[in-house]
Scaffold this active site. Sequence first.
Site, short mmCIF file in Angstrom:
data_model
loop_
_atom_site.label_atom_id
_atom_site.label_comp_id
_atom_site.label_asym_id
_atom_site.label_seq_id
_atom_site.Cartn_x
_atom_site.Cartn_y
_atom_site.Cartn_z
N HIS A 28 23.07 -1.20 21.27
CA HIS A 28 23.30 -2.14 20.17
C HIS A 28 24.61 -1.89 19.42
O HIS A 28 24.64 -1.68 18.21
CB HIS A 28 22.09 -2.31 19.25
CG HIS A 28 21.42 -1.09 18.71
ND1 HIS A 28 22.08 -0.12 18.03
CD2 HIS A 28 20.12 -0.72 18.72
CE1 HIS A 28 21.24 0.81 17.64
NE2 HIS A 28 20.03 0.48 18.06
N GLU A 84 10.97 0.91 17.80
CA GLU A 84 12.11 0.30 18.50
C GLU A 84 11.86 0.33 20.01
O GLU A 84 11.27 1.27 20.55
CB GLU A 84 13.42 1.02 18.13
CG GLU A 84 14.62 0.18 18.54
CD GLU A 84 15.94 0.58 17.89
OE1 GLU A 84 16.01 1.61 17.21
OE2 GLU A 84 16.92 -0.17 18.10
N ASP A 86 13.31 0.86 22.75
CA ASP A 86 13.66 1.91 23.71
C ASP A 86 12.52 2.93 23.83
O ASP A 86 12.50 3.73 24.76
CB ASP A 86 14.98 2.60 23.38
CG ASP A 86 15.15 2.99 21.92
OD1 ASP A 86 14.55 2.32 21.07
OD2 ASP A 86 15.86 3.96 21.65
N HIS A 148 14.85 5.87 11.53
CA HIS A 148 15.78 4.97 10.87
C HIS A 148 15.20 3.56 10.74
O HIS A 148 15.92 2.62 10.39
CB HIS A 148 17.11 4.92 11.65
CG HIS A 148 17.01 4.29 13.01
ND1 HIS A 148 17.70 3.15 13.34
CD2 HIS A 148 16.29 4.60 14.10
CE1 HIS A 148 17.43 2.81 14.59
NE2 HIS A 148 16.58 3.68 15.07
N ASP A 167 13.77 9.53 16.80
CA ASP A 167 15.24 9.44 16.94
C ASP A 167 15.98 10.59 16.24
O ASP A 167 17.12 10.90 16.62
CB ASP A 167 15.74 8.12 16.35
CG ASP A 167 15.55 6.94 17.29
OD1 ASP A 167 15.33 7.16 18.49
OD2 ASP A 167 15.62 5.79 16.82
N TYR A 195 25.89 10.39 17.33
CA TYR A 195 24.60 9.71 17.14
C TYR A 195 24.31 9.55 15.64
O TYR A 195 23.92 8.48 15.18
CB TYR A 195 23.50 10.53 17.82
CG TYR A 195 22.16 9.83 17.86
CD1 TYR A 195 21.80 9.04 18.94
CD2 TYR A 195 21.27 9.94 16.80
CE1 TYR A 195 20.60 8.38 18.96
CE2 TYR A 195 20.06 9.29 16.81
CZ TYR A 195 19.73 8.51 17.90
OH TYR A 195 18.53 7.85 17.91
N HIS A 228 15.63 11.18 22.22
CA HIS A 228 16.85 11.02 23.05
C HIS A 228 17.51 12.38 23.20
O HIS A 228 17.59 13.14 22.23
CB HIS A 228 17.88 10.09 22.38
CG HIS A 228 17.41 8.69 22.16
ND1 HIS A 228 17.26 7.77 23.17
CD2 HIS A 228 17.08 8.04 21.02
CE1 HIS A 228 16.86 6.63 22.67
NE2 HIS A 228 16.73 6.75 21.36
#
Length: 400
Positions: A28, A84, A86, A148, A167, A195, A228
């Site tokens: 994004h 989210e 992902d 977030h 995240d 990040y 991640h």
Amino acid sequence: MKDVMRAVKVSDHVYWVGAVDWNIRDFHGYTTKRGSTYNAYLVLAEKPTLIDTVKSPFREEMLARVGSVMDPRDISVIVSNHTEMDHTGALPEVIRYIDPDRVYASPTGVKALSEHFSFDREIIAVKDGESIGLGNMDLACWETRMLHWPDSMFSYLAKDKLLFSQDAFGMHLATSARFDDEIEPAILDYEAATYYANILLPYSPQVLKLLDRVGGLGVEFRIVAPDHGPVWRKDIGGIIDSYGRWAAQEPTKKAVVVYATMWHSTESMARALSEGLIDKGITVKLMSMEAVHRSDVAYEVLDAGILAVGSPTLNNNIFPSMADVLTYLKGLRPRNLVGAAFGSYGWSGESVKQLETYLADMKVELPCEGLRIKHVPDSSSLKQCYDLGGLLADRLLERV
Ligand code: FEO
């Protein structure tokens, strides 16, 4: 995938069962030059539990990794720490396939999941501070609103002293290594900072509160497992300290000078301004929007004290590439910056005022009017640019 993909043991009771996305280059709007991973985790409790899932196309990879340890259909509990896609793209299909006894999310997560997907079963809300019983161990859940997304939460497996941080503490980095101590520290530092700058920076006040809260829990973390990038098992203190530093947004003696140019006049101004900064002892990152991506600029701004922006006037406007990067930076809400705008123009010359509007919206301190130079800067104009750099440096040096 079956018989090829393996789970990776993370702790006594936890396996990594995620997916590696080697090819993603845009997340994004954030350029992910090293790809990414979508981490999901399997807890081998009496009630086997899956923590988060993966992006939809990677569902089979995740299930194959689970299958290297146990039959996925024996999973009893799924916990969604973050809505989210992902981490939830695969969730509806995974729920259908596994048919677990229970699926949990935070109260806002339950709502957000219902706004993304249609489930033919209840998603159970777990409140802040509550624990989910997994039989022979418990999973504590802490809401981390706006880190977030509103739905975000951490979960903590006390049995293994392991924090599932979704995240937070993550990075976009595709590697065959699964742990921080298997990756070069310079790569970890760069990707974790990139990040933070591109995803978490707007929520820095919440990060500071969360670090305080987590620090006050008196809980030991031996492993931090984000959604991640690598699992932290060696330098947990280092990444937590970095988060504290980035969230505080304390400026350093560093300037980011970012510009677009048509016939190199604004570029000449940027270079002269940079020399003025350098001669006052400021480290400069000079960034042409022809050469860098907006997310590279966000990374450099993370620890900067000065943001100077330049654009020629093109058809009564700033250059599109400057509108791109400034719109992006405005959303990321960097703080504690001193700045100025500059640019060359031919006849109407609106760009500098427009750049200043962006900077003012970002709450960048503007100690002087921006600098407009008609057509090609001569030596006296370049000296003005040099002096502007010196003035910005002096203002920053009063602060740091
Ligand atoms: Fe990795 Fe906010 O999703």
